[in-house]
Design a protein around this motif. Structure first.
Motif, PDB file in Angstrom:
ATOM      1  N   TYR A 212      -9.722  -8.776  -4.676  1.00 16.72           N
ATOM      2  CA  TYR A 212     -11.071  -8.924  -4.637  1.00 16.72           C
ATOM      3  C   TYR A 212     -11.972  -8.391  -5.442  1.00 16.72           C
ATOM      4  O   TYR A 212     -13.247  -8.389  -5.382  1.00 16.72           O
ATOM      5  N   THR A 213     -11.470  -7.769  -6.499  1.00 16.27           N
ATOM      6  CA  THR A 213     -12.333  -7.138  -7.709  1.00 16.27           C
ATOM      7  C   THR A 213     -12.356  -7.649  -8.926  1.00 16.27           C
ATOM      8  O   THR A 213     -13.406  -7.512  -9.735  1.00 16.27           O
ATOM      9  N   GLY A 214     -11.556  -8.790  -9.266  1.00 11.56           N
ATOM     10  CA  GLY A 214     -11.482  -9.352 -10.615  1.00 11.56           C
ATOM     11  C   GLY A 214     -10.653  -8.416 -11.593  1.00 11.56           C
ATOM     12  O   GLY A 214     -10.779  -8.768 -12.653  1.00 11.56           O
ATOM     13  N   GLY A 215      -9.930  -7.484 -11.264  1.00 15.02           N
ATOM     14  CA  GLY A 215      -9.430  -6.470 -12.018  1.00 15.02           C
ATOM     15  C   GLY A 215      -7.849  -7.096 -12.236  1.00 15.02           C
ATOM     16  O   GLY A 215      -6.961  -6.315 -13.035  1.00 15.02           O
ATOM     17  N   GLU A 216      -7.419  -8.049 -11.903  1.00 13.17           N
ATOM     18  CA  GLU A 216      -6.138  -8.765 -12.015  1.00 13.17           C
ATOM     19  C   GLU A 216      -5.060  -7.908 -11.325  1.00 13.17           C
ATOM     20  O   GLU A 216      -4.150  -7.911 -11.903  1.00 13.17           O
ATOM     21  N   VAL A 217      -5.326  -7.248 -10.251  1.00  8.80           N
ATOM     22  CA  VAL A 217      -4.324  -6.491  -9.350  1.00  8.80           C
ATOM     23  C   VAL A 217      -4.706  -6.985  -8.163  1.00  8.80           C
ATOM     24  O   VAL A 217      -5.603  -7.186  -7.610  1.00  8.80           O
ATOM     25  N   CYS A 218      -3.363  -7.314  -7.113  1.00  4.14           N
ATOM     26  CA  CYS A 218      -3.786  -7.731  -5.829  1.00  4.14           C
ATOM     27  C   CYS A 218      -3.272  -6.845  -4.884  1.00  4.14           C
ATOM     28  O   CYS A 218      -2.838  -5.843  -5.093  1.00  4.14           O
ATOM     29  N   GLN A 219      -3.933  -7.204  -3.743  1.00  2.00           N
ATOM     30  CA  GLN A 219      -3.552  -6.454  -2.485  1.00  2.00           C
ATOM     31  C   GLN A 219      -2.488  -7.596  -1.638  1.00  2.00           C
ATOM     32  O   GLN A 219      -2.341  -8.488  -2.309  1.00  2.00           O
ATOM     33  N   LEU A 220      -1.728  -6.943  -0.811  1.00  2.00           N
ATOM     34  CA  LEU A 220      -0.529  -7.718  -0.471  1.00  2.00           C
ATOM     35  C   LEU A 220      -0.761  -7.587   1.129  1.00  2.00           C
ATOM     36  O   LEU A 220      -0.715  -6.646   1.949  1.00  2.00           O
ATOM     37  N   MET A 232       1.067  -6.386   8.070  1.00  2.00           N
ATOM     38  CA  MET A 232       0.951  -5.732   6.847  1.00  2.00           C
ATOM     39  C   MET A 232      -0.509  -5.901   5.895  1.00  2.00           C
ATOM     40  O   MET A 232      -0.606  -6.920   5.819  1.00  2.00           O
ATOM     41  N   GLU A 233      -1.273  -4.856   5.919  1.00  2.21           N
ATOM     42  CA  GLU A 233      -2.311  -4.748   4.896  1.00  2.21           C
ATOM     43  C   GLU A 233      -2.183  -3.797   3.921  1.00  2.21           C
ATOM     44  O   GLU A 233      -2.847  -2.717   4.166  1.00  2.21           O
ATOM     45  N   ASP A 234      -1.577  -4.137   2.725  1.00  5.63           N
ATOM     46  CA  ASP A 234      -1.485  -2.888   1.772  1.00  5.63           C
ATOM     47  C   ASP A 234      -2.689  -3.182   0.748  1.00  5.63           C
ATOM     48  O   ASP A 234      -2.328  -3.868  -0.127  1.00  5.63           O
ATOM     49  N   THR A 235      -3.776  -2.366   0.798  1.00  2.14           N
ATOM     50  CA  THR A 235      -4.680  -2.405  -0.081  1.00  2.14           C
ATOM     51  C   THR A 235      -4.601  -1.580  -1.258  1.00  2.14           C
ATOM     52  O   THR A 235      -5.388  -1.967  -2.206  1.00  2.14           O
ATOM     53  N   GLU A 236      -3.753  -0.790  -1.126  1.00  3.64           N
ATOM     54  CA  GLU A 236      -3.566   0.173  -2.531  1.00  3.64           C
ATOM     55  C   GLU A 236      -2.200  -0.171  -3.284  1.00  3.64           C
ATOM     56  O   GLU A 236      -1.994   0.612  -4.305  1.00  3.64           O
ATOM     57  N   ILE A 237      -1.326  -1.316  -2.896  1.00  2.41           N
ATOM     58  CA  ILE A 237      -0.242  -1.609  -3.644  1.00  2.41           C
ATOM     59  C   ILE A 237      -0.364  -1.798  -5.220  1.00  2.41           C
ATOM     60  O   ILE A 237       0.337  -1.195  -5.990  1.00  2.41           O
ATOM     61  N   GLY A 238      -1.760  -2.562  -5.688  1.00  3.78           N
ATOM     62  CA  GLY A 238      -1.922  -2.882  -6.946  1.00  3.78           C
ATOM     63  C   GLY A 238      -0.728  -3.656  -7.526  1.00  3.78           C
ATOM     64  O   GLY A 238      -0.206  -3.262  -8.667  1.00  3.78           O
TER      65      GLY A 238
END
Length: 410
Positions: A212-220, A232-238
């Protein structure tokens, strides 16, 4: 041409401030001097690029000026940077205001050549699948809609019979279910990019990764397809965008990225129950060489998980038996250790690895095979022999179909 720039709007370009105290060190780094570049791990173990005796680095390191280094912000929250970008956008809009009609003309021309309301071919995920899966796009909507429908019991073919009149409101296949609408995920967001969307083996859950940021890391995320509840809503997994289910819907595999956004760690996650945040992670593999990126996928028969670590010139493949109860099989095993300038990738069929490789200094890739559990010394070239006496290709020959399928894997 400056004469064509409109008189209205902001005509003075915004100027980013320069900070002459900022620099980038080039050469051998000193943990005592360059403390901001060393985490706890790097203090104990030198960075790989700092420990190559064949290519000595500058010692002491020289400082290269980096006056705009203050604009580097992975969190995307620095107000000074955000305000400067807004000023840049305002200036750009003022300078290109006279081109708006041309922009619209080009956009409409490009759009006219695209069938916006469309769908992919409905296909099952495998022979035992109860559904056919496909995606839809709708005119005026920017993102994909993921759908499925009950599979025809009497139809054993991969292609489902369907009839669609081309309208957005009509389902592609009778009994159509929308199990993920990315347009809903993107609502009220400035950015949305999907990584992987994958339905679990038992077809009760859908897992997906999203940035959701364009930072090329994802939430799961994992959602129950029957109830609609989020498991599961893992927003910090990176994590990286790749997501692979295990043999059941309680196990999944994902990759984490380092500071350079390089996928370098493979994790196995066990979902303990349906309560959010109730899971257990296990690190299976870490790639420490910064030249190598990791990729993970399942073989077509879903028997093995494949982990491939590769640079531009060299690769190494590991596998994990997803269906064995043997503790020894539950560990990653290497198909062939990395050899300089040897690339290879694998797929599996009936106890045999089929390997696409440039081993032997071949200018192009060749197809080889070896038994599961064998070493690279067991690799042999694949020569498909025809079964009929006159060596004429028979279009109805099942063996030839199998050969075509094997070659299509690569």
């Amino acid at each position: 041409d400056n004469d064509n720039i409109p008189k209205s709007g902001t005509k003075t370009p915004p100027m980013a401030k320069r900070d002459s105290t900022l620099y980038v060190p080039a050469g051998k780094l000193d943990p005592q001097v360059h403390t901001h570049l060393f985490g706890e791990k790097e203090k104990k173990q030198p960075l790989l690029r700092q420990s190559n005796p064949q290519n000595p680095l500058l010692d002491p390191a020289i400082h290269i000026p980096d006056p705009y280094g203050w604009m580097r912000d992975e969190s995307r929250t620095n107000t000074d940077i955000l305000n400067h970008l807004e000023d840049e956008n305002t200036y750009t809009k003022a300078c290109t205001e006279h081109l708006q009609s041309l922009q619209k003309e080009l956009y409409d021309e490009f759009l006219s050549s695209i069938q916006e309301t469309d769908h992919s071919v409905p296909t099952p995920r495998g022979g035992g699948s109860s559904y056919v899966y496909y995606t839809r796009t709708m005119e005026g909507k920017s993102y994909t809609i993921y759908c499925r429908a009950p599979r025809e019991e009497e139809n054993n073919n991969y292609n489902q019979n369907y009839s669609w009149d081309g309208t957005p409101s009509q389902p592609i296949v009778e009994g159509e279910q929308v199990y993920l609408d990315v347009n809903e995920l993107a609502k009220d967001r400035t950015y949305c990019s999907m990584g992987t969307v994958s339905v679990s083996p038992q077809e009760n859950l859908v897992g997906y990764t999203v940035d959701y940021t364009g930072g090329e890391v994802c939430q799961l995320m994992v959602q129950d397809l029957n109830s609609g509840n989020m498991i599961m809503e893992d927003t910090e997994i990176g994590c990286y965008g790749t997501l692979v289910w295990g043999k059941d819907e309680r196990t999944l595999f994902y990759l984490k990225v380092d500071d350079a956004k390089r996928p370098y760690q493979l994790y196995r996650r066990q979902i303990l129950d349906d309560d959010d945040h109730n899971w257990k992670d296990e690190l299976l593999w870490e790639e420490t060489d910064e030249l190598y990126w990791m990729h993970v996928y399942k073989t077509l028969d879903e028997k093995y998980l494949i982990l491939r670590s590769a640079s531009k010139e060299t690769s190494e493949v590991w596998y994990l038996d997803l269906h064995s109860n043997d503790d020894d099989d539950a560990k990653l095993k290497c198909i062939a250790p990395r050899r300089k300038k040897v690339l290879y990738r694998v797929s599996h069929w009936e106890g045999t690895w089929f390997i696409s490789t440039n081993a032997g200094n071949t200018p192009n890739l060749k197809l080889m095979s070896c038994p599961v559990g064998g070493s690279h010394e067991d690799w042999t070239p694949v020569i498909w022999k025809k079964q009929n006496d006159d060596d004429v290709v028979d279009d109805d020959d099942d063996d030839d179909d199998d050969a075509d399928a094997l070659l299509a894997m690569f």
